[in-house]
Structure formats: C-alpha cells, structure tokens
Design a protein around this motif. Sequence first.
Motif, PDB file in Angstrom:
ATOM      1  N   TYR A  59      -6.839  -0.682  12.670  1.00 29.35           N
ATOM      2  CA  TYR A  59      -5.911   0.356  12.227  1.00 29.35           C
ATOM      3  C   TYR A  59      -4.687  -0.262  11.546  1.00 29.35           C
ATOM      4  O   TYR A  59      -4.239   0.216  10.500  1.00 29.35           O
ATOM      5  N   VAL A  60      -4.176  -1.356  12.092  1.00 30.41           N
ATOM      6  CA  VAL A  60      -3.020  -2.028  11.493  1.00 30.41           C
ATOM      7  C   VAL A  60      -3.405  -2.603  10.132  1.00 30.41           C
ATOM      8  O   VAL A  60      -2.644  -2.497   9.165  1.00 30.41           O
ATOM      9  N   LYS A  61      -4.589  -3.204  10.028  1.00 29.87           N
ATOM     10  CA  LYS A  61      -5.049  -3.730   8.746  1.00 29.87           C
ATOM     11  C   LYS A  61      -5.185  -2.607   7.726  1.00 29.87           C
ATOM     12  O   LYS A  61      -4.845  -2.776   6.557  1.00 29.87           O
ATOM     13  N   LEU A  62      -5.687  -1.460   8.164  1.00 25.10           N
ATOM     14  CA  LEU A  62      -5.816  -0.314   7.272  1.00 25.10           C
ATOM     15  C   LEU A  62      -4.451   0.148   6.784  1.00 25.10           C
ATOM     16  O   LEU A  62      -4.269   0.431   5.599  1.00 25.10           O
ATOM     17  N   LEU A  63      -3.465   0.201   7.683  1.00 22.58           N
ATOM     18  CA  LEU A  63      -2.116   0.600   7.279  1.00 22.58           C
ATOM     19  C   LEU A  63      -1.535  -0.373   6.266  1.00 22.58           C
ATOM     20  O   LEU A  63      -0.895   0.034   5.290  1.00 22.58           O
ATOM     21  N   LEU A  64      -1.734  -1.662   6.479  1.00 25.42           N
ATOM     22  CA  LEU A  64      -1.235  -2.661   5.534  1.00 25.42           C
ATOM     23  C   LEU A  64      -1.918  -2.526   4.183  1.00 25.42           C
ATOM     24  O   LEU A  64      -1.273  -2.609   3.138  1.00 25.42           O
ATOM     25  N   THR A  65      -3.234  -2.292   4.206  1.00 25.20           N
ATOM     26  CA  THR A  65      -3.983  -2.136   2.964  1.00 25.20           C
ATOM     27  C   THR A  65      -3.524  -0.893   2.214  1.00 25.20           C
ATOM     28  O   THR A  65      -3.316  -0.932   1.004  1.00 25.20           O
ATOM     29  N   LEU A  66      -3.360   0.215   2.933  1.00 31.76           N
ATOM     30  CA  LEU A  66      -2.918   1.444   2.287  1.00 31.76           C
ATOM     31  C   LEU A  66      -1.513   1.291   1.712  1.00 31.76           C
ATOM     32  O   LEU A  66      -1.215   1.797   0.631  1.00 31.76           O
TER      33      LEU A  66
END
Length: 114
Positions: free
Chosen positions: A86-93
């Motif tokens: 989820y944190v990686k997704l937030l960073l990517t977004l």
Amino acid sequence: MLVAIVTEKLALNKGEKHVHYFMLDIQISKRIRHAAANVLRECWLLHRANMTSNNQSEQRRHLRCLLEAIRIFRHLRLKQRKLRDYVKLLLTLGTVKCLEDQQMYERSGWVEDH
C-alpha cells in the motif's frame, strides 16, 4: 460543510502519512519477531514433550499451540506485506500525479523559454 472542514483538518499531509506508515511497519515488525520467537518456543516444547513423556494430551496441546503460533506469524507477515504494498502504491501514485502535473504545465504553454 462542517464535516468537510473537520475532515480536512484531520487529514494527514504527505509527510505525516509516511511517518504514520513507518511507525506501523515498525510495530508490525516487532510483533513478527515476537511471533517468530513463539513459534520456536512452541516447537521446542513440542519436541521436549515428544522426547520425555508419552502423555498424548500434552503432545496435542503443544502441537495446537505450535500451529496457533504459526498461524499468527503468517497473519502478521501478510499484514506487513499488504502495508508495504500500500505504501509503495501511494508513492507510485504520488510520482505519477507529479509527472502528470508537470506535463500538463508544459503543454499549457506556461513554460517560459530562456
């Protein structure tokens, strides 16, 4: 309207979100270490019960405890994996949004040529 204002005030900014998720990750890591230690302890107790006594009820009890410790360990690892994804997704977004904004800014003709 009042709900929107309160919600906006309670919302975390980008840095606060990173700190919050970092603290959650540390907390889960500690719980995983304790769960791993419990798995090792229960494994040792089961081994000791198998070697020293022929008491089937004690062996079954230790086996149940071992299986429960393994279940908890797996659950915590899954929880940590989901949090990190989820944190990686937030960073990517966030990166994608920043790049899109930059492209829109460049296409709109607001960029000054030096």
